[in-house]
Design a protein around this motif. Structure first.
Motif, short mmCIF file in Angstrom:
data_model
loop_
_atom_site.label_atom_id
_atom_site.label_comp_id
_atom_site.label_asym_id
_atom_site.label_seq_id
_atom_site.Cartn_x
_atom_site.Cartn_y
_atom_site.Cartn_z
N ASN A 263 -30.20 -11.36 61.72
CA ASN A 263 -30.15 -12.42 60.70
C ASN A 263 -29.33 -12.03 59.49
OD1 ASN A 263 -31.86 -10.54 59.65
ND2 ASN A 263 -33.70 -11.81 59.67
N TYR A 264 -28.56 -10.93 59.59
CA TYR A 264 -27.71 -10.58 58.45
C TYR A 264 -26.36 -11.26 58.66
CZ TYR A 264 -26.15 -8.19 54.36
OH TYR A 264 -25.72 -7.94 53.09
N PRO A 265 -25.94 -12.12 57.73
CA PRO A 265 -24.71 -12.88 57.95
C PRO A 265 -23.51 -11.96 58.15
CG PRO A 265 -25.88 -13.68 56.01
CD PRO A 265 -26.57 -12.43 56.44
N GLY A 266 -22.59 -12.39 59.00
CA GLY A 266 -21.36 -11.63 59.20
C GLY A 266 -21.36 -10.85 60.50
N TYR A 267 -22.54 -10.55 61.02
CA TYR A 267 -22.63 -9.85 62.30
C TYR A 267 -23.06 -10.88 63.34
CZ TYR A 267 -22.58 -5.49 59.61
OH TYR A 267 -22.24 -4.46 58.78
N ARG A 268 -22.09 -11.58 63.91
CA ARG A 268 -22.50 -12.73 64.73
C ARG A 268 -23.19 -12.34 66.02
NH1 ARG A 268 -17.25 -15.70 67.22
NH2 ARG A 268 -15.76 -14.09 66.72
N ASN A 269 -22.97 -11.12 66.51
CA ASN A 269 -23.66 -10.67 67.72
C ASN A 269 -24.85 -9.78 67.39
OD1 ASN A 269 -21.82 -11.99 69.43
ND2 ASN A 269 -20.35 -10.35 69.07
N GLY A 270 -25.23 -9.72 66.12
CA GLY A 270 -26.29 -8.80 65.70
C GLY A 270 -25.75 -7.39 65.64
N ILE A 271 -26.54 -6.49 65.09
CA ILE A 271 -26.14 -5.09 64.95
C ILE A 271 -27.41 -4.26 64.82
CG2 ILE A 271 -25.89 -5.37 62.42
CD1 ILE A 271 -23.57 -3.24 62.67
N THR A 272 -27.38 -3.01 65.22
CA THR A 272 -28.59 -2.21 65.03
C THR A 272 -28.71 -1.88 63.53
OG1 THR A 272 -27.55 -0.06 65.30
CG2 THR A 272 -28.35 -1.15 67.32
N GLY A 273 -29.95 -1.69 63.09
CA GLY A 273 -30.17 -1.36 61.67
C GLY A 273 -29.39 -0.12 61.23
N PRO A 274 -29.48 1.00 61.99
CA PRO A 274 -28.75 2.20 61.56
C PRO A 274 -27.24 1.97 61.48
CG PRO A 274 -30.42 2.77 63.18
CD PRO A 274 -30.39 1.28 63.11
N ALA A 275 -26.66 1.25 62.46
CA ALA A 275 -25.21 1.01 62.43
C ALA A 275 -24.83 0.16 61.22
CB ALA A 275 -24.77 0.33 63.73
N MET A 276 -25.66 -0.81 60.91
CA MET A 276 -25.39 -1.66 59.75
C MET A 276 -25.39 -0.84 58.47
SD MET A 276 -27.23 -5.22 58.79
CE MET A 276 -27.92 -5.33 57.16
N MET A 277 -26.35 0.06 58.37
CA MET A 277 -26.44 0.86 57.14
C MET A 277 -25.30 1.88 57.04
SD MET A 277 -28.55 -0.83 55.68
CE MET A 277 -28.22 0.06 54.18
N GLU A 278 -24.77 2.32 58.19
CA GLU A 278 -23.56 3.17 58.14
C GLU A 278 -22.40 2.38 57.58
OE1 GLU A 278 -22.57 5.02 61.92
OE2 GLU A 278 -24.59 5.88 61.98
N ASP A 279 -22.29 1.11 57.97
CA ASP A 279 -21.23 0.24 57.42
C ASP A 279 -21.39 0.07 55.92
OD1 ASP A 279 -20.03 -0.17 59.85
OD2 ASP A 279 -20.75 -2.22 60.14
N PHE A 280 -22.64 -0.16 55.47
CA PHE A 280 -22.90 -0.32 54.03
C PHE A 280 -22.42 0.93 53.27
CE2 PHE A 280 -25.99 -3.74 52.62
CZ PHE A 280 -25.93 -4.52 53.75
N GLN A 281 -22.80 2.10 53.80
CA GLN A 281 -22.45 3.34 53.09
C GLN A 281 -20.93 3.55 53.07
OE1 GLN A 281 -24.60 6.91 54.22
NE2 GLN A 281 -23.10 8.24 53.22
N ALA A 282 -20.30 3.31 54.23
CA ALA A 282 -18.86 3.51 54.31
C ALA A 282 -18.13 2.59 53.33
CB ALA A 282 -18.38 3.28 55.74
N GLN A 283 -18.62 1.36 53.23
CA GLN A 283 -17.98 0.40 52.33
C GLN A 283 -18.14 0.84 50.86
OE1 GLN A 283 -19.18 -3.64 53.07
NE2 GLN A 283 -17.73 -4.50 51.61
N ALA A 284 -19.32 1.35 50.53
CA ALA A 284 -19.55 1.83 49.16
C ALA A 284 -18.67 3.05 48.85
CB ALA A 284 -21.03 2.18 48.97
N GLU A 285 -18.53 3.95 49.84
CA GLU A 285 -17.73 5.16 49.63
C GLU A 285 -16.24 4.84 49.55
OE1 GLU A 285 -20.46 8.77 51.39
OE2 GLU A 285 -19.40 7.53 52.84
N ARG A 286 -15.83 3.81 50.28
CA ARG A 286 -14.42 3.43 50.29
C ARG A 286 -13.91 3.14 48.88
NH1 ARG A 286 -12.66 -2.37 52.31
NH2 ARG A 286 -10.58 -2.34 51.41
N PHE A 287 -14.80 2.63 48.02
CA PHE A 287 -14.37 2.27 46.67
C PHE A 287 -14.71 3.35 45.65
CE2 PHE A 287 -15.06 -1.83 48.84
CZ PHE A 287 -13.74 -2.24 48.85
N GLY A 288 -15.15 4.51 46.14
CA GLY A 288 -15.32 5.66 45.24
C GLY A 288 -16.75 5.97 44.84
N THR A 289 -17.75 5.34 45.46
CA THR A 289 -19.14 5.72 45.17
C THR A 289 -19.38 7.16 45.64
OG1 THR A 289 -19.88 3.47 45.61
CG2 THR A 289 -21.58 5.17 45.62
#
Ligand SMILES: Cc1cc2nc3c(=O)[nH]c(=O)nc-3n(C[C@H](O)[C@H](O)[C@H](O)COP(=O)(O)OP(=O)(O)OC[C@H]3O[C@@H](n4cnc5c(N)ncnc54)[C@H](O)[C@@H]3O)c2cc1C
Length: 308
Positions: free
Chosen positions: A49-75
């Motif tokens: 139910n998280y928008p943008g992942y139309r086929n769903g995604i596992t929780g751990p994989a989603m959170m890896e994406d979150f972290q990578a996106q935050a680090e990409r901008f210098g977090t």
């Protein structure tokens, strides 16, 4: 020690979303991941139910994406748990589990909340394989099946009613001889033909090897085995506020109070986002939404502080 502009406490959807916004605004945030990097979603299977992942995604994989996106901008993402704070001081002071002291001009608390559990052995073993603490998250996987809900408060009533729309049968187990839920919620539950309420009844055992197969319950009359595919534990959540309590105002349930429509806490420069300030919705998307708000609120605070 020169203060860090913005420290974000927590590496879940709220913390990482705050980090994405703050990093893109040039605030150079430092994020501490705490005891559970990735947050609650790392212990779930599919998130559908998280928008943008139309086929769903596992929780751990989603959170890896979150972290990578935050680090990409210098977090700067760091391991470490905040054990103590001094918010009477400014810059704000934080102590890590390593003993290190960190000072910050602004802080976003996104430390989440933890579901309360019954403490039964089968609970951990079958977690994510029939055992859940979130009907909105996992109810869909039990469509047309029989489930058991545990709890006597409003949360248990809400979860039962939600599941009654999806499941063939819902058994609600209430420990006392009455429900704690508000009168209106009790009425809705008791009138619902799909929900069977068992008073003075507790879970004795969760039966099943690979998945939940039945719930053994005990009450003054008998021990009964209820065939069921799912067990929803709805006995409440514990917001992870302990290190912040001496300074931060919380509500009667222990959730951080924020000024309506903002993420501002009672301490200037300290903001709260995600489940730690949300007794109602507790979803990844709402956590992310308030994470965004907190970053924008912190940015404005820092801009104003630099003008003074
Ligand atoms: C089994 C399960 C399945 C779920 N499924 C879904 C779903 O399908 N869809 C959905 O939208 N929602 C789902 N949820 C709800 C969702 O996970 C939460 O609403 C969301 O994770 C809340 O995000 P958060 O960032 O506020 O907190 P959390 O995800 O709880 O993250 C908190 C973070 O703070 C850190 N932390 C805690 N204390 C400290 C400290 N003292 N110092 C530093 N860091 C600290 C933790 O290590 C963690 O990284 C599910 C929840 C569970 C439990």
């Amino acid at each position: 020690m020169s203060p860090i502009p913005l420290v974000i406490i927590g590496g879940g959807p709220a913390g990482y979303t705050a980090a994405i916004y703050a990093a893109r605004a040039g605030l150079h945030p430092v994020l501490y991941q705490g005891p559970n990097p990735g947050g609650q979603l790392t212990i779930t299977g599919d998130v559908e139910n998280y928008p943008g992942y139309r086929n769903g995604i596992t929780g751990p994989a989603m959170m890896e994406d979150f972290q990578a996106q935050a680090e990409r901008f210098g977090t700067i993402v760091k391991a470490g748990t905040i054990t103590k704070v001094d918010f009477a001081a400014y810059p704000l002071e934080l102590i890590l589990d390593s003993g290190e002291k960190v000072v910050a001009k602004a802080v976003i608390i996104a430390a989440g909340a933890s579901a309360k559990w019954l403490g039964l052995p089968g609970e951990k073993r079958l977690y994510g394989r029939g055992v859940s603490a979130c009907a909105i998250c996992d109810g869909f996987f039990f469509k047309g099946k029989t489930v058991v809900v545990v709890g006597g408060g409003d949360t248990a009533a809400e979860e039962s009613l939600y599941l009654a729309n999806l499941c063939q049968q819902v058994h609600l187990l209430v420990r006392k001889d009455h429900m704690r839920a508000s009168k209106i919620m009790q009425e809705r539950v008791l009138k619902n033909p799909t929900i069977q309420v068992w008073f003075q009844t507790e879970v004795k055992d969760i039966i099943g090897q690979e998945t939940v197969e039945a719930i053994e319950v005990i009450n003054p009359e008998a021990t009964t085995r209820i065939p069921a595919a799912g067990l929803f534990v709805a006995i409440g959540h514990q917001p992870n506020t302990l290190p912040f309590l001496p300074y931060i105002t919380v509500d009667h349930q222990g959730y951080i109070q924020t000024n309506p429509g903002t993420t501002q806490t009672n301490i200037p420069g300290v903001f709260a986002a995600g489940d730690i300030q949300d007794p109602h919705y507790r979803q990844a998307v709402t956590a992310a939404g308030t994470g965004c708000m907190a970053a924008l609120d912190a940015e404005r605070f820092l801009q104003q502080a630099s003008r003074n």
